[in-house]
Design an enzyme around this catalytic site. Structure first.
Site, PDB file in Angstrom:
ATOM      1  N   GLU A 122       0.859  -1.183   0.000  1.00  0.00           N
ATOM      2  CA  GLU A 122       0.000   0.000   0.000  1.00  0.00           C
ATOM      3  C   GLU A 122       0.902   1.242   0.000  1.00  0.00           C
ATOM      4  O   GLU A 122       1.850   1.292   0.766  1.00  0.00           O
ATOM      5  CB  GLU A 122      -0.894   0.028   1.238  1.00  0.00           C
ATOM      6  CG  GLU A 122      -1.923   1.137   1.132  1.00  0.00           C
ATOM      7  CD  GLU A 122      -2.897   1.180   2.314  1.00  0.00           C
ATOM      8  OE1 GLU A 122      -2.807   0.328   3.224  1.00  0.00           O
ATOM      9  OE2 GLU A 122      -3.726   2.085   2.320  1.00  0.00           O
ATOM     10  N   GLY A 262       3.367   2.319  10.847  1.00  0.00           N
ATOM     11  CA  GLY A 262       3.100   1.506  12.035  1.00  0.00           C
ATOM     12  C   GLY A 262       2.886   0.037  11.720  1.00  0.00           C
ATOM     13  O   GLY A 262       3.486  -0.837  12.346  1.00  0.00           O
ATOM     14  N   ALA A 263       2.030  -0.227  10.739  1.00  0.00           N
ATOM     15  CA  ALA A 263       1.696  -1.606  10.433  1.00  0.00           C
ATOM     16  C   ALA A 263       0.879  -1.641   9.154  1.00  0.00           C
ATOM     17  O   ALA A 263       0.469  -0.599   8.654  1.00  0.00           O
ATOM     18  CB  ALA A 263       0.872  -2.224  11.575  1.00  0.00           C
ATOM     19  N   MET A 264       0.649  -2.853   8.642  1.00  0.00           N
ATOM     20  CA  MET A 264      -0.074  -2.982   7.373  1.00  0.00           C
ATOM     21  C   MET A 264      -0.996  -4.187   7.404  1.00  0.00           C
ATOM     22  O   MET A 264      -0.582  -5.285   7.770  1.00  0.00           O
ATOM     23  CB  MET A 264       0.954  -3.100   6.237  1.00  0.00           C
ATOM     24  CG  MET A 264       0.334  -3.275   4.870  1.00  0.00           C
ATOM     25  SD  MET A 264      -0.671  -1.836   4.382  1.00  0.00           S
ATOM     26  CE  MET A 264      -1.949  -2.655   3.443  1.00  0.00           C
ATOM     27  N   ASN A 266      -2.311  -6.372   5.378  1.00  0.00           N
ATOM     28  CA  ASN A 266      -2.373  -7.381   4.312  1.00  0.00           C
ATOM     29  C   ASN A 266      -3.263  -8.555   4.724  1.00  0.00           C
ATOM     30  O   ASN A 266      -3.199  -9.027   5.850  1.00  0.00           O
ATOM     31  CB  ASN A 266      -0.969  -7.929   4.037  1.00  0.00           C
ATOM     32  CG  ASN A 266       0.058  -6.832   3.967  1.00  0.00           C
ATOM     33  OD1 ASN A 266      -0.028  -5.968   3.131  1.00  0.00           O
ATOM     34  ND2 ASN A 266       1.005  -6.842   4.900  1.00  0.00           N
ATOM     35  N   HIS A 298      -6.452  -2.115  15.278  1.00  0.00           N
ATOM     36  CA  HIS A 298      -6.680  -1.380  14.030  1.00  0.00           C
ATOM     37  C   HIS A 298      -6.471  -2.288  12.811  1.00  0.00           C
ATOM     38  O   HIS A 298      -7.337  -2.381  11.943  1.00  0.00           O
ATOM     39  CB  HIS A 298      -5.735  -0.172  13.990  1.00  0.00           C
ATOM     40  CG  HIS A 298      -5.860   0.672  12.768  1.00  0.00           C
ATOM     41  ND1 HIS A 298      -6.644   1.796  12.734  1.00  0.00           N
ATOM     42  CD2 HIS A 298      -5.312   0.555  11.528  1.00  0.00           C
ATOM     43  CE1 HIS A 298      -6.561   2.343  11.521  1.00  0.00           C
ATOM     44  NE2 HIS A 298      -5.747   1.613  10.774  1.00  0.00           N
ATOM     45  N   GLU A 299      -5.324  -2.961  12.768  1.00  0.00           N
ATOM     46  CA  GLU A 299      -5.048  -3.801  11.593  1.00  0.00           C
ATOM     47  C   GLU A 299      -6.033  -4.964  11.522  1.00  0.00           C
ATOM     48  O   GLU A 299      -6.497  -5.339  10.446  1.00  0.00           O
ATOM     49  CB  GLU A 299      -3.606  -4.320  11.601  1.00  0.00           C
ATOM     50  CG  GLU A 299      -2.528  -3.244  11.730  1.00  0.00           C
ATOM     51  CD  GLU A 299      -2.679  -2.065  10.788  1.00  0.00           C
ATOM     52  OE1 GLU A 299      -3.167  -2.253   9.660  1.00  0.00           O
ATOM     53  OE2 GLU A 299      -2.310  -0.940  11.199  1.00  0.00           O
ATOM     54  N   GLU A 321      -9.690   4.179   6.462  1.00  0.00           N
ATOM     55  CA  GLU A 321      -8.825   4.602   7.572  1.00  0.00           C
ATOM     56  C   GLU A 321      -9.598   5.349   8.668  1.00  0.00           C
ATOM     57  O   GLU A 321      -9.436   5.066   9.854  1.00  0.00           O
ATOM     58  CB  GLU A 321      -7.656   5.437   7.060  1.00  0.00           C
ATOM     59  CG  GLU A 321      -6.687   4.658   6.161  1.00  0.00           C
ATOM     60  CD  GLU A 321      -6.134   3.392   6.800  1.00  0.00           C
ATOM     61  OE1 GLU A 321      -6.287   3.194   8.024  1.00  0.00           O
ATOM     62  OE2 GLU A 321      -5.553   2.581   6.063  1.00  0.00           O
TER      63      GLU A 321
HETATM   64  N1  B3K Z   1      -2.961   0.969   5.684  1.00  0.00           N
HETATM   65  C1  B3K Z   1      -1.661   1.100   6.267  1.00  0.00           C
HETATM   66  C2  B3K Z   1      -0.944   2.343   5.862  1.00  0.00           C
HETATM   67  C3  B3K Z   1      -0.262   2.284   4.554  1.00  0.00           C
HETATM   68  C4  B3K Z   1       0.589   3.509   4.313  1.00  0.00           C
HETATM   69  C5  B3K Z   1       1.138   3.543   2.947  1.00  0.00           C
HETATM   70  N2  B3K Z   1       2.062   4.646   2.758  1.00  0.00           N
HETATM   71  C6  B3K Z   1      -1.690   1.003   7.745  1.00  0.00           C
HETATM   72  C7  B3K Z   1      -2.975   1.290   8.396  1.00  0.00           C
HETATM   73  O1  B3K Z   1      -3.536   2.360   8.307  1.00  0.00           O
HETATM   74  O2  B3K Z   1      -3.503   0.421   9.012  1.00  0.00           O
HETATM   75 ZN    ZN Z   2      -5.409   1.745   8.806  1.00  0.00          ZN
END
Ligand code: B3K
Ligand code: ZN
Length: 874
Positions: A122, A262-264, A266, A298-299, A321
């Site tokens: 992302e 912070g985190a992603m 996927n 959150h993730e 978000e």
């Molecule tokens: N969705 C990702 C953030 C991605 C940032 C890309 N530059 C983390 C989050 O908001 O959970």
């Molecule tokens: Zn997020």
């Protein structure tokens, strides 16, 4: 670089049904074999449009269309794309590319950290892995096979469920993953390396068993328990609050020390910054434990709000978000103290988002254009976006909001949708008119809500005249009125809330109401009001606005003592404090003596003495606003006056309340083993606020308290707080050295060591920052290090960064140029340190402008940095 516009959105010419990926990982190159099953999209206006795949920094080996190798005349290749003009309506495309994760320092796409491989896709990182329709409205089913040397990369992970594995030849093994859910490419992930695993399991409400796995470097396995607990709490909470269950057999989290954010989220394979996974009482603070719980939640919550239902295009980023931040805030409120959580969220919003809304990067929650989408992962999209979602709930009530969520999932599961679709679900599920509410998505800027009150004793009426306005922002000079939920109560002289009856109503309806403010100015009259009340306005911060009400000091003291709404109580203390801070700043600027007002000191004394209050709330009430927040209240920013005024208030309170602070500090001692529980956290927070004040006083006995606390601490919260008090004095040096020796091998702990110095009054200056950049624990390629030393200094040490000689500005411009070559996203965040330049006093303004112009003149600037610099100069 060109801006991309929301109004230019067109559906993709092709849709991809299935993707089969094979990765052959190796030290010097990685081969990616991609097989795409695609078909023409009937929703695209041109039925013969070419297929244009995104791709960057790729070496193309071959392209096959329906089994036939294409020679170079059949496609066009440039730095950003691969285009095939003559395409059948249905096709199978096989593309082989070579990539170089080992030299990828941007941490975007596939990259190496240590000897392991990790990915970040992302927003647009997948195009650095293979040619693809890299946009969120193309959702496909992915199968991924990873082939690699078994010794070097024993663990091979991707999205979904593992369906097979085996040995390929003597040295290499393979693992195959299938993700049964359609997803956009930005949710793709791949991890390979030597990792240790913490395993657990979770049984969903409907009785399905889910394997939970956290993968970390072997040395960190003893720091994963809190993260694992947080996963289970999040899963349970989402079932209970929203009826949402996890949908795969396995939920994996991988922690990596080199990570841009912070985190992603996927699908099935979240990748986290180690900062939001690893915690042990002796290495992580209460704030860290709290952050881990929130980011894990959150993730995890993204699995429904983001993954199952995703965004049509990146202008809709806040759809996932803002909503997911709102969900994690509600979760954190349920896990600990709701009011403390709310106050902290408001502080973040005001300190960072209000600043963004007032500066050159101001943009609506749904932006209309961008140059580089990575610059739009902002506090506006996230935190203001969460406030917008919260306002639906404030207007509809929790049940109405849940009905809207249910309809949203029923309508859009498996789709890529827009903020308007979310708003429509909320409206349709409740028969509520949210048409004017749409302006929260399209208009930037922080609205000002001005309220004036009139009490008529003979008529027993209390009238509120409410007016709203919103300042101009770049590209938006005129604003239309917002739909603002104004939650309020009326506090009587005895401190109790009065019953609320609006003119025209037959009887009173409760003691707290949410008024819908929709006009530029509007009047609300309460009847049967027997005594003149003090209005308690914007309860629980019911809208992201600036409230303007001419409270007297006596009224503020009354609210501070009695308001039934904890947020408004805190707010009353902040308003008093801000008023006095402003006077101190003005006095400092004019070279006048800096003295505190007696009624303010008395109010703070009472707050501290009130043992019935949650200690966490007392701690928040005694905490001064950040220097940067104070800066944003000035017509013209004089950093030295702000520093002097703020320090004077801290020192003045410390002197005046010395004995009370010390008594509270001693009373709150706790020798028991560390527990991360709301009550223990609250006590520690107040204890350490007290210690912070006490160490403002240049008294050996008080500094010794801090030294003792450091020596005795059984947890990092207490150790760090003690050190934070000491770093402003020469006594801090020995402790800093001991800290660095003890923690040299814990990267996250060393981050704290850098930040403490970057924020110190004594050490936070350009010379010292440059010296620390030479420390063996520092690495310019590691975003956590850059953020904790350089980021902390330029974003949070106002007086240090804005040294009058301009040294901070040339230093940061040099650093931005160095980092831009390595990692544009990190460089662009640092460039945000210029965002206040137009409001600085003349000398600093000129020095900042000169550096901005120097940056703008550089050839080969990344899109990321270019966008921030050029918008600053507009
Ligand atoms: N969705 C990702 C953030 C991605 C940032 C890309 N530059 C983390 C989050 O908001 O959970
Ligand atoms: Zn997020």
């Amino acid at each position: 670089p060109q801006a991309i516009q929301l109004r230019d959105y067109t559906p993709p010419a092709f849709l991809i049904d299935k993707v089969d990926l094979t990765f052959e990982l190796d030290e010097t190159q990685t081969r990616v074999i991609s097989r795409l099953v695609l078909h023409r999209n009937p929703a695209h206006p041109d039925a013969r449009a070419a297929l244009c795949l995104d791709g960057r920094e790729l070496e193309l080996e071959s392209v096959k269309l329906d089994g036939e190798v294409l020679d170079g005349s059949r496609y066009a290749l440039d730095a950003e794309s691969l285009t095939i003009a003559a395409m059948p309506d249905n096709a199978i495309l096989e593309i082989v590319t070579l990539i170089h994760p080992e030299t990828n320092t941007s941490l975007n796409g596939l990259y190496r950290s240590g000897a392991n491989f990790y990915s970040q896709c992302e927003a647009e990182g997948f195009r650095k892995i293979t040619y693809y329709l890299d946009r969120p409205d193309v959702m496909a089913r992915f199968t991924t096979t990873v082939v690699a040397d078994k010794q070097k990369w024993p663990v091979l992970l991707s999205n979904g469920n593992k369906v097979g594995e085996g040995q390929l030849d003597k040295s290499r093994h393979w693992v195959k993953w299938v993700d049964p859910f359609k997803k956009p490419a930005y949710l793709f992930a791949l991890v390979a390396g030597k990792l240790s695993k913490l395993a657990d399991k979770y049984t969903t409400g409907s009785g399905r068993e889910v394997a939970l796995e956290i993968f970390v470097e072997p040395a960190d396995l003893d720091k994963c328990d809190h993260a694992m607990e947080s996963v289970k709490k999040s899963m349970r909470w989402d079932e209970q609050r929203y009826g949402l269950e996890y949908d795969l057999d396995t939920y994996m989290i991988v922690a990596v020390g080199d990570f841009n954010m912070g985190a992603m989220e996927n699908k099935g394979l979240n990748i986290f910054n180690t900062k939001y996974v690893l915690a042990r009482p002796d290495t992580a603070t209460d704030v860290d434990f709290d952050g881990i719980e929130a980011v894990i939640a959150h993730e995890y919550f993204h699995n429904w709000t983001g993954n199952r239902v995703t965004c049509r295009d990146w202008f809709q980023l806040s759809l996932k978000e803002g909503l997911t931040v709102f969900r994690d805030q509600e979760f954190s409120a349920d896990m600990g103290s709701a009011s403390v959580q709310r106050i902290e969220a408001v502080r973040t919003l005001r300190t960072h988002q209000f600043a963004e809304d007032a500066g050159p990067m101001a943009h609506p929650v749904r932006p209309e254009s961008y140059i580089e989408i990575n610059n739009f992962y902002t506090v506006t999209i996230y935190e203001k976006g969460a406030e917008v979602v919260r306002m639906y709930q404030t207007l509809l009530g929790r049940e109405g909001f849940r009905r809207g969520m249910d309809l949203y999932f029923k309508r859009h599961d498996g789709q890529a949708v827009t903020c308007d679709d979310f708003r429509a679900a909320m409206a349709d599920a409740n028969g509520y008119d949210f048409s004017q509410f749409a302006r929260w998505y399209s208009q930037a800027g922080t609205p000002v809500l001005s309220v004036r009150a009139r009490y008529d004793a003979s008529a027993q009426t209390y009238t509120l005249e409410v007016a709203q306005s919103c300042p101009a922002t770049p590209g938006q000079s005129e604003k239309l009125p917002f739909h603002i939920p104004l939650a309020l109560g009326l506090v009587g002289p005895d401190g109790a809330d009065l019953p609320l009856q609006l003119a025209g109503e037959n009887e009173a309806q409760g003691t707290q109401r949410v008024l819908s403010v929709k006009e530029a100015s509007q009047t609300f009259t309460f009847v049967n009001v027997p005594v003149e009340p003090v209005p308690s306005l914007l309860r629980n911060f019911s809208a992201p606005v600036k409230l303007d009400f001419p409270y007297s000091r006596a009224q503020l003291v009354h609210l501070l003592a009695h308001d039934s709404d904890a947020f408004c109580r805190w707010e009353a203390s902040q308003t008093l404090m801000l008023e006095d801070l402003q006077d101190l700043i003005d006095a400092a600027r004019q070279g006048q003596p800096l003295a505190l007002k007696d009624d303010f000191v008395a109010a703070m004394r009472q707050v501290l003495a009130n043992e019935a209050l949650d200690p966490a709330l007392v701690a928040l009430m005694l905490t001064l606003p950040a220097e940067t927040y104070l800066a944003d209240q000035q017509a013209e920013i004089d950093p030295d006056a702000i520093r002097a005024g703020r320090d004077a208030m801290r020192l003045g309170l410390a002197r005046a309340l010395r004995s009370e602070l010390k008594a509270s500090y001693l009373r709150l001692q706790d020798d028991s083993a560390y527990r991360f529980e709301a009550e223990a956290v609250a006590r520690r927070s107040l204890k350490n606020v007290c210690l912070g004040y006490l160490t403002e006083l240049d008294e050996p006995a008080l500094l010794e308290l801090a030294e003792q606390q450091y020596a005795k601490a059984n947890n990092m919260t207490d150790a760090q707080a003690a050190l934070a008090g000491l770093v402003n004095w020469a006594e801090g040096d020995a402790v800093l050295d001991a800290f660095a020796k003890k923690w040299a091998h814990e990267a996250l702990v060393m981050d704290k060591w850098f930040t403490l110095q970057a924020l110190s009054r004594r050490l936070g200056n350009v010379q010292q920052i440059k010296a620390l950049m030479q420390h063996p624990a520092f690495a310019i390629t590691n975003p956590n290090k850059v953020r904790s030393l350089i980021g902390a200094f330029v974003h949070n040490n106002l007086a240090g960064f804005h040294a009058a000689d301009g040294s901070g500005y040339s230093f940061i411009a040099d650093t931005i140029l160095t980092i831009d070559k390595l990692n544009p996203q990190v460089a662009a965040r640092l460039a945000g340190s210029f965002n206040r330049w137009k409001k600085m006093e003349a000398g600093r303004r000129a020095a900042m402008q000169a550096q901005l112009e120097r940056l703008a003149a550089q050839v080969g600037l990344s899109r990321d940095v270019y966008e921030i610099v050029s918008k600053n100069l507009q």
